[in-house]
Write an enzyme that holds these catalytic residues in place. Structure first.
Site, PDB file in Angstrom:
ATOM      1  N   SER A 274      -2.744  -4.671 -12.448  1.00  0.00           N
ATOM      2  CA  SER A 274      -1.889  -4.335 -11.300  1.00  0.00           C
ATOM      3  C   SER A 274      -0.895  -5.448 -11.012  1.00  0.00           C
ATOM      4  O   SER A 274      -1.197  -6.620 -11.225  1.00  0.00           O
ATOM      5  CB  SER A 274      -2.779  -4.101 -10.062  1.00  0.00           C
TER       6      SER A 274
ATOM      7  N   TYR B 215      -9.832  -7.234  -4.221  1.00  0.00           N
ATOM      8  CA  TYR B 215      -9.422  -6.206  -5.206  1.00  0.00           C
ATOM      9  C   TYR B 215      -8.461  -6.840  -6.208  1.00  0.00           C
ATOM     10  O   TYR B 215      -8.684  -6.772  -7.425  1.00  0.00           O
ATOM     11  CB  TYR B 215      -8.753  -5.021  -4.511  1.00  0.00           C
TER      12      TYR B 215
ATOM     13  N   LYS C 181      -8.694  -7.911 -10.507  1.00  0.00           N
ATOM     14  CA  LYS C 181      -7.736  -7.604 -11.578  1.00  0.00           C
ATOM     15  C   LYS C 181      -7.358  -8.892 -12.315  1.00  0.00           C
ATOM     16  O   LYS C 181      -7.292  -8.941 -13.535  1.00  0.00           O
ATOM     17  CB  LYS C 181      -6.482  -6.923 -11.015  1.00  0.00           C
TER      18      LYS C 181
HETATM   19  C1  WQD Z   1       3.288   0.608   0.013  1.00  0.00           C
HETATM   20  C2  WQD Z   1       4.191   0.191   1.159  1.00  0.00           C
HETATM   21  C3  WQD Z   1       3.001  -0.719   3.028  1.00  0.00           C
HETATM   22  C4  WQD Z   1       0.901   2.930   4.126  1.00  0.00           C
HETATM   23  C5  WQD Z   1      -1.507  -1.144  -3.226  1.00  0.00           C
HETATM   24  C6  WQD Z   1      -2.280  -2.061  -4.127  1.00  0.00           C
HETATM   25  C7  WQD Z   1      -1.819  -1.853  -5.539  1.00  0.00           C
HETATM   26  C8  WQD Z   1      -2.026  -0.403  -5.886  1.00  0.00           C
HETATM   27  C9  WQD Z   1      -1.171   0.464  -4.961  1.00  0.00           C
HETATM   28  C10 WQD Z   1      -4.135   0.293  -6.780  1.00  0.00           C
HETATM   29  C11 WQD Z   1       3.769  -1.135   1.787  1.00  0.00           C
HETATM   30  C12 WQD Z   1       3.699   0.574   3.397  1.00  0.00           C
HETATM   31  C13 WQD Z   1       1.696   2.004   3.475  1.00  0.00           C
HETATM   32  C14 WQD Z   1       1.248   3.358   5.442  1.00  0.00           C
HETATM   33  C15 WQD Z   1       3.172   1.931   5.380  1.00  0.00           C
HETATM   34  N1  WQD Z   1      -3.383  -0.056  -5.761  1.00  0.00           N
HETATM   35  N2  WQD Z   1       2.822   1.532   4.100  1.00  0.00           N
HETATM   36  N3  WQD Z   1       2.381   2.843   6.016  1.00  0.00           N
HETATM   37  O1  WQD Z   1       0.076  -1.978  -0.774  1.00  0.00           O
HETATM   38  O2  WQD Z   1       2.124  -1.791  -2.285  1.00  0.00           O
HETATM   39  O3  WQD Z   1      -0.149  -1.493  -3.262  1.00  0.00           O
HETATM   40  O4  WQD Z   1      -1.646   0.196  -3.629  1.00  0.00           O
HETATM   41  O5  WQD Z   1      -3.835   0.328  -7.936  1.00  0.00           O
HETATM   42  O6  WQD Z   1      -2.589  -2.663  -6.394  1.00  0.00           O
HETATM   43  O7  WQD Z   1      -1.987  -3.395  -3.760  1.00  0.00           O
HETATM   44  O8  WQD Z   1       0.771   0.243  -1.779  1.00  0.00           O
HETATM   45  O9  WQD Z   1       1.090   2.503  -0.824  1.00  0.00           O
HETATM   46  O10 WQD Z   1      -0.511   0.892   0.330  1.00  0.00           O
HETATM   47  O11 WQD Z   1       1.945   0.499   0.467  1.00  0.00           O
HETATM   48  O12 WQD Z   1       4.190   1.477   5.928  1.00  0.00           O
HETATM   49  O13 WQD Z   1       0.561   4.185   6.084  1.00  0.00           O
HETATM   50  O14 WQD Z   1       4.098   1.169   2.193  1.00  0.00           O
HETATM   51  O15 WQD Z   1       3.107  -1.663   4.074  1.00  0.00           O
HETATM   52  O16 WQD Z   1       4.938  -1.811   2.179  1.00  0.00           O
HETATM   53  P1  WQD Z   1       0.757  -1.349  -1.932  1.00  0.00           P
HETATM   54  P2  WQD Z   1       0.757   1.097  -0.421  1.00  0.00           P
END
Ligand code: WQD
Length: 349
Positions: A137, A162, A166
């Site tokens: 990741s 997590y 990785k």
């Molecule tokens: C994306 C953006 C949030 C939810 C994580 C893991 C990564 C992979 C994907 C597994 C961020 C914003 C999110 C919400 C929001 N996991 N957000 N409101 O955190 O980039 O990555 O998930 O493989 O390894 O780190 O993904 O989709 O959680 O967030 O504003 O209800 O959307 O702050 O900026 P992230 P995400």
């Protein structure tokens, strides 16, 4: 995507896909089938449903072999390899992946993401030749200094257990490949989103979605009242955080190309690393706007505080995957969101 380089049938053994009923795993099983590979899935159904097997069958016309097994049980892993001696490649997805949960329950993550990797590699290192694709990741980069992020950007101390699993997983694969017949490719995913165009398989988050896109589509169907945007005070053009959202089918195809590279012996190092993204960054507000365009619906949302542990910006430099793997993402953000929206409406009936 050109699959004609697939070795002759006789040279292709069985491909083991661990976590093959999960989000990325199930889409990869479909693309492996499309490329002519035979697949056996291991899944413990802790974060997936057996119904996904039927969804895969509806797409490819056959039901892949499936073994319900918990990779944390070392004896079961050993027994599996005793009865499946012709495994030619392994794509290892099985792992826990919720950042927040990993902070609350680190040992669950170290047991489930590390022990299972060790037990798998203990079996593979006994084989004459083993090809291993590891699901890594972009989280290993933490907040990278330079955008877009290249594979030689420093791996930082990830913020969550997590992310640490990785980082540690990558190191374990490198150490074992040095002293064994294992050839490996580490795929560093950016943000996988979307669903198969058939809407027979897609993302099935358990409970309240942690990730942005499933929360958006669940809000779109009225399952959630409104989206909370985690912060609009980031140093980005519109103040919301930027990520590289890649269609899950494009990501799945990258696994097939990486596997073919190892099987045909084209890898130039025992362990190769590739970023798998689109190379394009999109902010949370841009994703909302794109979703409103594809769904023709206004998305209710509110701006709230930043989420602990989130980084400001991450998007991939995909030059290496493009030039060395001969792979590039084909779908746009809008197409990926449209597939996610079609899937959400399908499962909510
Ligand atoms: C994306 C953006 C949030 C939810 C994580 C893991 C990564 C992979 C994907 C597994 C961020 C914003 C999110 C919400 C929001 N996991 N957000 N409101 O955190 O980039 O990555 O998930 O493989 O390894 O780190 O993904 O989709 O959680 O967030 O504003 O209800 O959307 O702050 O900026 P992230 P995400």
């Amino acid at each position: 995507m050109n699959y004609t380089e697939v070795p002759p049938l006789g040279d292709r053994g069985l491909i083991l896909v661990t976590g093959g009923l999960g989000f990325i795993g199930s889409h990869t099983v479909v693309e492996l089938h499309n490329a002519g590979f035979e697949v056996v899935i291991i899944d413990n159904l802790s974060n997936s449903s057996i119904d996904v097997l039927k969804g895969i069958e509806k797409i490819i016309g056959v039901q892949p072999a499936f073994v319900q097994l918990d990779l944390r049980d070392k004896k079961s892993v050993q027994d599996f390899f005793k009865t499946h001696t012709d495994i030619q490649g392994v794509i290892h997805f099985a792992a826990s992946k919720a950042v927040g949960e990993s902070v609350e329950n680190p040992l669950l993550y170290y047991e489930n993401n590390i022990n299972t990797l060790v037990y798998l590699l203990q079996e593979l290192q006994l084989k004459e030749k083993a090809n291993f694709i590891f699901s890594s990741s972009c989280t290993v980069y933490g907040q990278a200094e330079v955008m877009p992020i290249t594979e030689d950007a420093p791996v930082q101390q990830p913020i969550s257990p997590y992310g640490n699993t990785k980082k540690i997983g990558e190191e374990i694969v490198k150490d074992v490949a040095k002293i064994s017949s294992i050839n490996a490719i580490l795929l560093r995913y950016f943000n996988p989103i979307g669903a198969h165009p058939s809407a027979e398989i897609g993302e099935l988050p358990l409970g309240v979605p942690q990730n942005l896109v499933p929360f958006i589509t669940q809000t779109g169907v009225g399952l959630r009242k409104e989206l909370s945007v985690f912060g609009n005070d980031y140093p980005t053009p519109d103040g919301t955080a930027v990520r590289d959202y890649i269609h899950v089918v494009d990501l799945a195809k990258a696994h097939v190309v990486a596997l073919q590279r190892l099987i045909s012996g084209k890898n130039t190092e025992k362990v190769e690393v590739f970023n798998v993204g689109t190379g394009k960054g999109s902010s949370v507000l841009e994703v909302i706007t794109a979703f409103e365009t594809v769904s023709d619906e206004k998305l209710p949302y509110k701006i709230v505080e930043r989420r602990e542990g989130d980084i400001t910006i991450a998007y991939a430099n995909t030059d290496k995957a493009n030039s060395v793997l001969g792979w590039s993402a084909q779908s746009t953000l809008e197409e990926a969101l449209a597939s996610a929206w079609k899937w959400e409406r399908k499962i909510r009936g």
